[in-house]
Design an enzyme around this catalytic site. Structure first.
Site, short mmCIF file in Angstrom:
data_model
loop_
_atom_site.label_atom_id
_atom_site.label_comp_id
_atom_site.label_asym_id
_atom_site.label_seq_id
_atom_site.Cartn_x
_atom_site.Cartn_y
_atom_site.Cartn_z
N ARG A 187 65.59 -21.93 -2.48
CA ARG A 187 66.63 -21.24 -1.71
C ARG A 187 66.79 -21.83 -0.31
O ARG A 187 67.89 -21.85 0.23
CB ARG A 187 66.26 -19.76 -1.57
CG ARG A 187 66.18 -19.02 -2.90
CD ARG A 187 67.34 -18.07 -3.06
NE ARG A 187 67.28 -17.34 -4.30
CZ ARG A 187 67.02 -16.03 -4.37
NH1 ARG A 187 66.79 -15.34 -3.27
NH2 ARG A 187 67.02 -15.42 -5.53
N ASP A 194 74.92 -3.34 2.67
CA ASP A 194 73.94 -4.33 2.22
C ASP A 194 73.52 -5.15 3.43
O ASP A 194 74.23 -5.22 4.44
CB ASP A 194 74.54 -5.25 1.14
CG ASP A 194 73.46 -5.93 0.31
OD1 ASP A 194 73.14 -5.43 -0.78
OD2 ASP A 194 72.89 -6.94 0.78
C1 LIG Z 1 69.31 -6.68 -6.91
S1 LIG Z 1 70.53 -6.15 -5.74
C2 LIG Z 1 70.93 -4.53 -6.39
C3 LIG Z 1 72.42 -4.28 -6.36
C4 LIG Z 1 72.85 -2.95 -6.97
N1 LIG Z 1 72.30 -1.84 -6.22
C5 LIG Z 1 72.47 -2.86 -8.41
O1 LIG Z 1 71.56 -2.12 -8.78
O2 LIG Z 1 73.09 -3.57 -9.23
C6 LIG Z 1 69.52 -5.76 -4.33
C7 LIG Z 1 70.32 -5.74 -3.01
O3 LIG Z 1 69.52 -5.15 -1.99
C8 LIG Z 1 69.81 -5.81 -0.78
N2 LIG Z 1 68.69 -5.59 0.17
C9 LIG Z 1 67.43 -6.06 0.10
N3 LIG Z 1 66.73 -5.66 1.15
C10 LIG Z 1 67.56 -4.91 1.91
C11 LIG Z 1 67.42 -4.22 3.15
N4 LIG Z 1 66.27 -4.21 3.83
N5 LIG Z 1 68.48 -3.56 3.65
C12 LIG Z 1 69.65 -3.56 2.97
N6 LIG Z 1 69.86 -4.18 1.80
C13 LIG Z 1 68.82 -4.86 1.28
C14 LIG Z 1 69.98 -7.26 -1.18
O4 LIG Z 1 70.72 -7.99 -0.23
C15 LIG Z 1 70.68 -7.13 -2.53
O5 LIG Z 1 72.07 -7.29 -2.44
#
Ligand SMILES: C[S@@+](CC[C@H](N)C(=O)[O-])C[C@H]1O[C@@H](n2cnc3c(N)ncnc32)[C@H](O)[C@@H]1O
Length: 290
Positions: free
Chosen positions: A51, A162
């Protein structure tokens, strides 16, 4: 650390420890943990390399160590590194039983609130590129556009947040390849999705009740109002137990009495918060007080 262990750190054949070392990986892990709560165990060393290697190159730094020094001084590039270390996998109608529950069990109360002129607030926390957000919005509005007017004309807001800039941009754009919506019930698609060339776009009326924002879940939350519904799914899987417990406690505080929290299938509400929330379905919790 024993020498053999240090020598075994070879995320890719041909990458020397001078370019990317175990110490570099550990430093990146510390930074992302401190900022975003994301835990990168040693097994993620290869992922971190793949990445970040393009960003190391673009920044003009020759090694990961120099790149890490650079991002500490450069806010925009630090943000680029954080963006690159998030995992944004998502899809429409993921864990469809959550949307069925929302439509069947929760929507009637929310319709009644909107009809009475009361505010209705939903939050997709960790919304990634918006597939969860718009699944939620369509399930809330339902297929009947006339009935949906009660919500669209009411004080109804769906907040979607996000950490990653590219996720926020994708959710704001609200455009997807047509086949991305294949799991969405036909009647909802017909009411709320329009074809634009090879892609589809979410209806502008639906989008008007959506607010997409960048928000780090570990930081302060500026929202003043309580929420009727919070979705935070497949986000906490990247966090350690202490961070998960703190976060679900904050979600419980942010929910109105009787409000619902939906989390991912492999997640659960633990710690003290489990005594404030009733499990009312598969990974669906209702806050006490109704
Ligand atoms: C795997 S995706 C899940 C998306 C959706 N909620 C789903 O279940 O399909 C996880 C998301 O969490 C976000 N994320 C991770 N850590 C975070 C944080 N500390 N604050 C806000 N968003 C966060 C990531 O950027 C990512 O887009």
């Amino acid at each position: 650390m024993i020498a053999a262990e240090a020598d075994s750190f070879r995320p890719f054949p041909g990458i020397s420890a001078h370019i990317y070392s175990r110490a570099d990986f550990e430093e990146v892990s510390r930074i992302i943990y401190d900022i975003a709560g994301i835990v990168l165990p040693p097994g993620k060393a290869t992922l971190v390399y793949s990445r970040l290697a393009p960003l190391v190159r673009e920044s003009g730094q020759q090694t990961f160590a120099r790149y890490i020094e650079h991002v500490r001084r450069d806010e925009a590039d630090m943000r680029g590194m954080i963006n690159a270390l998030t995992t944004n996998h998502t899809f429409f109608y993921r864990e469809s039983h959550h949307f069925d529950h929302l439509a069947g069990q929760v929507r009637p109360q929310l319709l009644a609130k909107a009809r009475a002129g009361e505010p209705v607030r939903l939050w997709s926390a960790g919304c990634s590129t918006g597939e969860e957000l718009y699944s939620l919005a369509m399930a809330l509005l339902g297929p009947d556009k006339r009935e949906a007017r009660i919500l669209l004309d009411g004080d109804v807001v769906i907040l979607a947040t996000d950490l990653a800039d590219h996720a926020v941009a994708g959710a704001s754009a609200a455009r997807y390849p047509a086949d991305a919506l294949k799991d969405v019930p036909d009647a909802l698609r017909q009411s709320w999705v329009h074809r634009v060339g090879d892609e589809v776009e979410l209806d502008s009326g639906l989008r008007a009740m959506v607010r997409v924002r960048r928000l780090n879940l570990l930081g302060p939350w500026p929202m003043k109002r309580g929420f009727d519904v919070i979705f935070c799914r497949n986000v906490m899987i990247y966090f350690d137990q202490a961070t998960k417990d703190r976060l679900v406690a904050r979600f419980a505080d942010q929910l109105l009495p009787g409000g619902h929290l939906y989390i991912g299938h492999s997640e659960r509400v633990g710690g003290e918060t489990q005594y404030r929330m009733a499990l009312v379905g598969g990974t669906i919790y209702r806050k006490d007080g109704m």
